[in-house]
Design an enzyme around this catalytic site. Structure first.
Site, mmCIF file in Angstrom:
data_model
loop_
_atom_site.group_PDB
_atom_site.id
_atom_site.type_symbol
_atom_site.label_atom_id
_atom_site.label_comp_id
_atom_site.label_asym_id
_atom_site.label_seq_id
_atom_site.Cartn_x
_atom_site.Cartn_y
_atom_site.Cartn_z
ATOM 1 N N ILE A 120 8.913 2.078 2.776
ATOM 2 C CA ILE A 120 9.398 3.328 2.200
ATOM 3 C C ILE A 120 9.468 3.229 0.683
ATOM 4 C CG2 ILE A 120 11.880 2.776 2.253
ATOM 5 C CD1 ILE A 120 12.230 5.726 3.364
ATOM 6 N N CYS A 221 10.706 -0.373 -0.366
ATOM 7 C CA CYS A 221 9.625 -1.231 0.133
ATOM 8 C C CYS A 221 10.133 -2.266 1.131
ATOM 9 C CB CYS A 221 8.892 -1.904 -1.023
ATOM 10 S SG CYS A 221 8.182 -0.727 -2.203
#
Length: 265
Positions: A120, A221
Site C-alpha cells: 500500500i 509499503c
C-alpha cells in the site's frame, strides 16, 4: 488527453536519438505534465497508452514474419500529482490500510486496489508522481535495471538539493539515512511498477511537499519500522514542483540515454 507542441527537449549526452532509423528502436520519450489529476482517470490513461503500444508490438511481429517494415513504439512519461488516494498493489495486505470507509471520507481520500507490484502507498498533493510508459525493447530488457535507474534519477535529484540519498538492501525506493546502522532511515520515494511484454506502467512517487500525516493512516509499503519523509521536511521549506521536475527529467534522460521531449497536456 491531448498534447501541445513540444518545448525544447532534455537530451542526454551521447543520446541515441540520431541512431533511431538505424537501430529500429525509439529512444525518444514524450513527457506529459498533467498537473493535479484524478487517480482513476490517470490509471485509465496509462492503460490506454499501454494497450496502444502492445498493439503496435503485435503488428510488428506479423510485419517481421511477412518481411515488412516495423513501426517504432512510443515512450511516455506522465508527471502529475493526485488528490488524496491510497492504492494497494497485487501483493499488498488490505489490513495495511488503517482507515475504514468513514475514515477515508473524513480525510477526503479514496482507496483503490490496482495492478502494480508492491503493497500500500499514498498519493496526494505535493507529491511528484511519475508514470513511465516505456517499451523497454527501445532501451534494455531488464526490469531490475529499470527500477534501479528510476531510483538513481531521484537520488541524483536529491543530490542537487544537497541531500545524500541511496538504497537499502532488500527494499525498493529511495531513502535518506540509508547506510547500514544509520539511526533514522526515511523513505522519500516509493516505486511500484507493472511490465507487460516489456512495456511498463505505474512508476514512482516522490514526496516533495507532501502532507506526511496521511502516511500515518497506512503501513507504508508494508514496512513497520522505518519513517517517511519529504523534500520539504528535509530542507525546512517548500520546493516548487516545476523546479523538481526540471531537475529530475534531465537525470532520467542521461540515465536512459534518451531524448525527453516535454509537452503540455
Amino acid at each position: 488527453m491531448s498534447v501541445s507542441s513540444p518545448t525544447p527537449s532534455h537530451q542526454a549526452p551521447g543520446s541515441r536519438a540520431a541512431t533511431v532509423a538505424e537501430s529500429g528502436s525509439n529512444p525518444r520519450v514524450i513527457v506529459e505534465q498533467l498537473g493535479l489529476a484524478d487517480y482513476e482517470a490517470t490509471w485509465a490513461y496509462q492503460e490506454e497508452l499501454l494497450a496502444a503500444t502492445l498493439a503496435i508490438k503485435t503488428r510488428n511481429r506479423q510485419a517481421v514474419d511477412e518481411g515488412r517494415t516495423v513501426e517504432l513504439t512510443p515512450n511516455y512519461l506522465l508527471l502529475c500529482q493526485h488528490p488524496h488516494v491510497y492504492t494497494l498493489g497485487k501483493s499488498g495486505k488490505p489490513e495495511h490500510l488503517l482507515l475504514d470507509a468513514e475514515g477515508l471520507a473524513r480525510h477526503g481520500a479514496t482507496f483503490h486496489r490496482i495492478n502494480r507490484g508492491g503493497d500500500i502507498t499514498y498519493h496526494g498533493p505535493g507529491q511528484l508522481v511519475g508514470y513511465p510508459i516505456l517499451d523497454l525493447d527501445n532501451f534494455f530488457t531488464d526490469i531490475h535495471r529499470y527500477l534501479r535507474l528510476l531510483e538513481e534519477a531521484v537520488i541524483r535529484t536529491l543530490a542537487d538539493y544537497g541531500l545524500a540519498a541511496g538504497r537499502i538492501v532488500g527494499l525498493t525506493g529511495v531513502w535518506l539515512d540509508f547506510e547500514a546502522g544509520a539511526p533514522n532511515p526515511r523513505k522519500i520515494c516509493a516505486l511500484g511498477v507493472k511490465c507487460s511484454r516489456w512495456v511498463t506502467m505505474h512508476g514512482f512517487a516522490f514526496n516533495v511537499n507532501s502532507d506526511l500525516s496521511y502516511f500515518g493512516h497506512i503501513v507504508p509499503c508494508g514496512i513497520v519500522d522505518k519513517a517517511v519523509t519529504s523534500l520539504q521536511q528535509e530542507l525546512g521549506h517548500a520546493v516548487p514542483m516545476t523546479e523538481v521536475e526540471q531537475r529530475l527529467v534531465p537525470h532520467l534522460a542521461a540515465l536512459f540515454e534518451a531524448d525527453f521531449i516535454v509537452e503540455q497536456s
